[in-house]
Design a protein around this motif. Structure first.
Motif, PDB file in Angstrom:
ATOM      1  N   HIS A  32       0.895  -1.199  -0.142  1.00 51.91           N
ATOM      2  CA  HIS A  32       0.061  -0.012   0.047  1.00 51.91           C
ATOM      3  C   HIS A  32       0.712   1.411   0.044  1.00 51.91           C
ATOM      4  O   HIS A  32       0.577   2.210  -0.472  1.00 51.91           O
ATOM      5  CB  HIS A  32      -0.963   0.211   1.193  1.00 51.91           C
ATOM      6  CG  HIS A  32      -1.946  -1.158   1.078  1.00 51.91           C
ATOM      7  ND1 HIS A  32      -2.827  -0.994   0.255  1.00 51.91           N
ATOM      8  CD2 HIS A  32      -2.167  -1.997   2.029  1.00 51.91           C
ATOM      9  CE1 HIS A  32      -3.623  -2.333   0.285  1.00 51.91           C
ATOM     10  NE2 HIS A  32      -3.363  -2.718   1.237  1.00 51.91           N
ATOM     11  N   LEU A  33       2.074   1.184   0.794  1.00 49.09           N
ATOM     12  CA  LEU A  33       2.903   2.457   0.823  1.00 49.09           C
ATOM     13  C   LEU A  33       3.552   2.558  -0.533  1.00 49.09           C
ATOM     14  O   LEU A  33       3.564   3.594  -1.116  1.00 49.09           O
ATOM     15  CB  LEU A  33       3.843   2.181   1.809  1.00 49.09           C
ATOM     16  CG  LEU A  33       3.265   2.555   3.461  1.00 49.09           C
ATOM     17  CD1 LEU A  33       4.443   2.036   4.526  1.00 49.09           C
ATOM     18  CD2 LEU A  33       3.056   4.065   3.335  1.00 49.09           C
ATOM     19  N   TYR A  34       3.861   1.606  -1.013  1.00 49.44           N
ATOM     20  CA  TYR A  34       4.590   1.578  -2.264  1.00 49.44           C
ATOM     21  C   TYR A  34       3.837   2.083  -3.460  1.00 49.44           C
ATOM     22  O   TYR A  34       4.307   3.235  -3.995  1.00 49.44           O
ATOM     23  CB  TYR A  34       5.051   0.070  -2.877  1.00 49.44           C
ATOM     24  CG  TYR A  34       5.776   0.189  -4.064  1.00 49.44           C
ATOM     25  CD1 TYR A  34       7.162   0.320  -4.052  1.00 49.44           C
ATOM     26  CD2 TYR A  34       5.198   0.025  -5.581  1.00 49.44           C
ATOM     27  CE1 TYR A  34       8.294   0.040  -5.220  1.00 49.44           C
ATOM     28  CE2 TYR A  34       6.164  -0.057  -6.672  1.00 49.44           C
ATOM     29  CZ  TYR A  34       7.340  -0.007  -6.221  1.00 49.44           C
ATOM     30  OH  TYR A  34       8.204   0.008  -7.441  1.00 49.44           O
ATOM     31  N   TRP A  61      13.761   4.258  -0.188  1.00 48.76           N
ATOM     32  CA  TRP A  61      13.419   3.342   0.630  1.00 48.76           C
ATOM     33  C   TRP A  61      12.595   2.399   0.073  1.00 48.76           C
ATOM     34  O   TRP A  61      12.457   1.040   0.259  1.00 48.76           O
ATOM     35  CB  TRP A  61      12.790   3.720   1.926  1.00 48.76           C
ATOM     36  CG  TRP A  61      13.840   4.142   2.896  1.00 48.76           C
ATOM     37  CD1 TRP A  61      14.094   5.520   3.045  1.00 48.76           C
ATOM     38  CD2 TRP A  61      14.593   3.743   3.612  1.00 48.76           C
ATOM     39  NE1 TRP A  61      15.137   5.588   4.004  1.00 48.76           N
ATOM     40  CE2 TRP A  61      15.424   4.358   4.397  1.00 48.76           C
ATOM     41  CE3 TRP A  61      14.879   2.161   3.847  1.00 48.76           C
ATOM     42  CZ2 TRP A  61      16.360   3.988   5.327  1.00 48.76           C
ATOM     43  CZ3 TRP A  61      15.665   1.699   4.603  1.00 48.76           C
ATOM     44  CH2 TRP A  61      16.605   2.561   5.442  1.00 48.76           C
ATOM     45  N   MET A  62      11.495   2.491  -0.745  1.00 49.68           N
ATOM     46  CA  MET A  62      10.538   1.956  -1.581  1.00 49.68           C
ATOM     47  C   MET A  62      11.168   0.823  -2.488  1.00 49.68           C
ATOM     48  O   MET A  62      10.766  -0.187  -2.448  1.00 49.68           O
ATOM     49  CB  MET A  62       9.382   2.483  -2.022  1.00 49.68           C
ATOM     50  CG  MET A  62       8.603   3.164  -1.167  1.00 49.68           C
ATOM     51  SD  MET A  62       7.852   2.435   0.361  1.00 49.68           S
ATOM     52  CE  MET A  62       7.108   1.003  -0.148  1.00 49.68           C
ATOM     53  N   LEU A  63      12.300   1.167  -2.890  1.00 47.01           N
ATOM     54  CA  LEU A  63      12.990   0.376  -4.112  1.00 47.01           C
ATOM     55  C   LEU A  63      13.485  -0.696  -3.309  1.00 47.01           C
ATOM     56  O   LEU A  63      13.481  -1.704  -3.601  1.00 47.01           O
ATOM     57  CB  LEU A  63      13.977   1.173  -4.704  1.00 47.01           C
ATOM     58  CG  LEU A  63      13.315   1.996  -5.769  1.00 47.01           C
ATOM     59  CD1 LEU A  63      14.463   2.967  -6.577  1.00 47.01           C
ATOM     60  CD2 LEU A  63      12.517   1.517  -6.677  1.00 47.01           C
ATOM     61  N   LYS A  64      14.056  -0.420  -1.811  1.00 48.80           N
ATOM     62  CA  LYS A  64      14.690  -1.228  -1.053  1.00 48.80           C
ATOM     63  C   LYS A  64      13.830  -2.618  -0.636  1.00 48.80           C
ATOM     64  O   LYS A  64      14.001  -3.539  -0.635  1.00 48.80           O
ATOM     65  CB  LYS A  64      15.435  -0.650   0.246  1.00 48.80           C
ATOM     66  CG  LYS A  64      16.651   0.104  -0.342  1.00 48.80           C
ATOM     67  CD  LYS A  64      17.260   0.735   1.159  1.00 48.80           C
ATOM     68  CE  LYS A  64      18.536   1.586   0.593  1.00 48.80           C
ATOM     69  NZ  LYS A  64      18.876   2.164   1.614  1.00 48.80           N
ATOM     70  N   PHE A  65      12.296  -1.783  -0.482  1.00 45.46           N
ATOM     71  CA  PHE A  65      11.434  -2.796   0.100  1.00 45.46           C
ATOM     72  C   PHE A  65      11.123  -3.537  -1.090  1.00 45.46           C
ATOM     73  O   PHE A  65      10.867  -4.843  -0.835  1.00 45.46           O
ATOM     74  CB  PHE A  65       9.936  -2.019   0.371  1.00 45.46           C
ATOM     75  CG  PHE A  65       8.765  -2.743   0.686  1.00 45.46           C
ATOM     76  CD1 PHE A  65       8.712  -3.365   1.697  1.00 45.46           C
ATOM     77  CD2 PHE A  65       8.046  -2.723  -0.380  1.00 45.46           C
ATOM     78  CE1 PHE A  65       7.623  -3.909   2.094  1.00 45.46           C
ATOM     79  CE2 PHE A  65       6.878  -3.560  -0.050  1.00 45.46           C
ATOM     80  CZ  PHE A  65       6.660  -4.281   1.096  1.00 45.46           C
ATOM     81  N   LYS A  66      10.839  -3.099  -2.274  1.00 42.80           N
ATOM     82  CA  LYS A  66      10.521  -4.004  -3.377  1.00 42.80           C
ATOM     83  C   LYS A  66      11.600  -5.026  -3.743  1.00 42.80           C
ATOM     84  O   LYS A  66      11.401  -6.198  -3.938  1.00 42.80           O
ATOM     85  CB  LYS A  66      10.717  -2.958  -4.911  1.00 42.80           C
ATOM     86  CG  LYS A  66      10.365  -3.931  -6.042  1.00 42.80           C
ATOM     87  CD  LYS A  66      11.037  -2.982  -7.330  1.00 42.80           C
ATOM     88  CE  LYS A  66      12.106  -2.815  -7.249  1.00 42.80           C
ATOM     89  NZ  LYS A  66      13.143  -3.367  -8.450  1.00 42.80           N
ATOM     90  N   ASP A  67      13.074  -4.771  -3.684  1.00 44.39           N
ATOM     91  CA  ASP A  67      13.937  -5.536  -3.776  1.00 44.39           C
ATOM     92  C   ASP A  67      13.760  -6.837  -2.776  1.00 44.39           C
ATOM     93  O   ASP A  67      14.177  -7.932  -3.208  1.00 44.39           O
ATOM     94  CB  ASP A  67      15.327  -5.041  -3.649  1.00 44.39           C
ATOM     95  CG  ASP A  67      15.659  -4.218  -4.969  1.00 44.39           C
ATOM     96  OD1 ASP A  67      15.113  -4.252  -6.034  1.00 44.39           O
ATOM     97  OD2 ASP A  67      16.616  -3.326  -4.572  1.00 44.39           O
ATOM     98  N   ALA A  68      13.521  -6.413  -1.562  1.00 43.50           N
ATOM     99  CA  ALA A  68      13.390  -7.450  -0.407  1.00 43.50           C
ATOM    100  C   ALA A  68      12.434  -8.405  -0.722  1.00 43.50           C
ATOM    101  O   ALA A  68      12.359  -9.565  -0.483  1.00 43.50           O
ATOM    102  CB  ALA A  68      13.299  -6.896   0.964  1.00 43.50           C
TER     103      ALA A  68
END
Length: 165
Positions: A32-34, A61-68
């Motif tokens: 949702h945040l992304y 930060w959202m790109l790091k979330f996506k990668d994780a």
């Protein structure tokens, strides 16, 4: 939205929580945040021709979330968590796909606004539509590769991938 830079690192840590409920909720909240951060960046870029610095930092930060989350989808783990990670992959692909005529598919789950990659003007260093669409295509290939590799996914996940494709 401006305070999300404190929340995202926490979400990243919770992705690997030993309690699968916590990890699943982290993926749902992060999805949702992304979508929200992407929409806000596109709106700022569209309206003002630039994106505020704090929002660019949040996008990193959202790109790091996506990668994780991508890593969770690709490595062995609990089915419930992988299912939500694959759902994130689906959302990611739909966000950056332009050739859909079904407007419902452009809406990220839980979002109240429509997002269309055409909102993103070329030339922005963080939001490059060509790069984003290319990455979405690579992600689609990853999902298709799951179908070609027997045993790569448990039955429930294979069915989910087939339904999404």
């Amino acid at each position: 939205m401006e305070n999300c830079s404190i929340l995202i690192p926490v979400l990243l840590g919770l992705l690997r929580d030993s309690d699968s409920v916590v990890a699943r909720e982290s993926i749902v909240s992060g999805t949702h945040l992304y979508c929200g951060v992407l929409e806000e960046m596109a709106l700022q870029c569209h309206r003002r021709g630039k994106v505020e610095r704090w929002l660019e930092g949040l996008w990193i930060w959202m790109l790091k979330f996506k990668d994780a989350v991508f890593a969770i989808a690709l490595e062995p783990g609990p089915v419930g968590i992988k299912l939500l990670a694959l759902k994130f992959l689906e959302t990611y692909i739909l966000l950056f796909t332009t050739e859909t005529t079904d407007s419902d598919r452009l809406v990220a789950e839980g979002s109240r606004r429509l997002f269309n990659i055409s909102w993103v003007a070329g030339g922005h260093p963080v939001l490059d539509p060509v790069s984003l669409m290319s990455d979405a295509n690579k992600t689609l290939v990853i999902l298709l590769d799951f179908l070609w590799s027997p045993g790569s996914l448990p039955g429930a996940l294979m069915i989910a991938v087939v339904n999404w494709l």
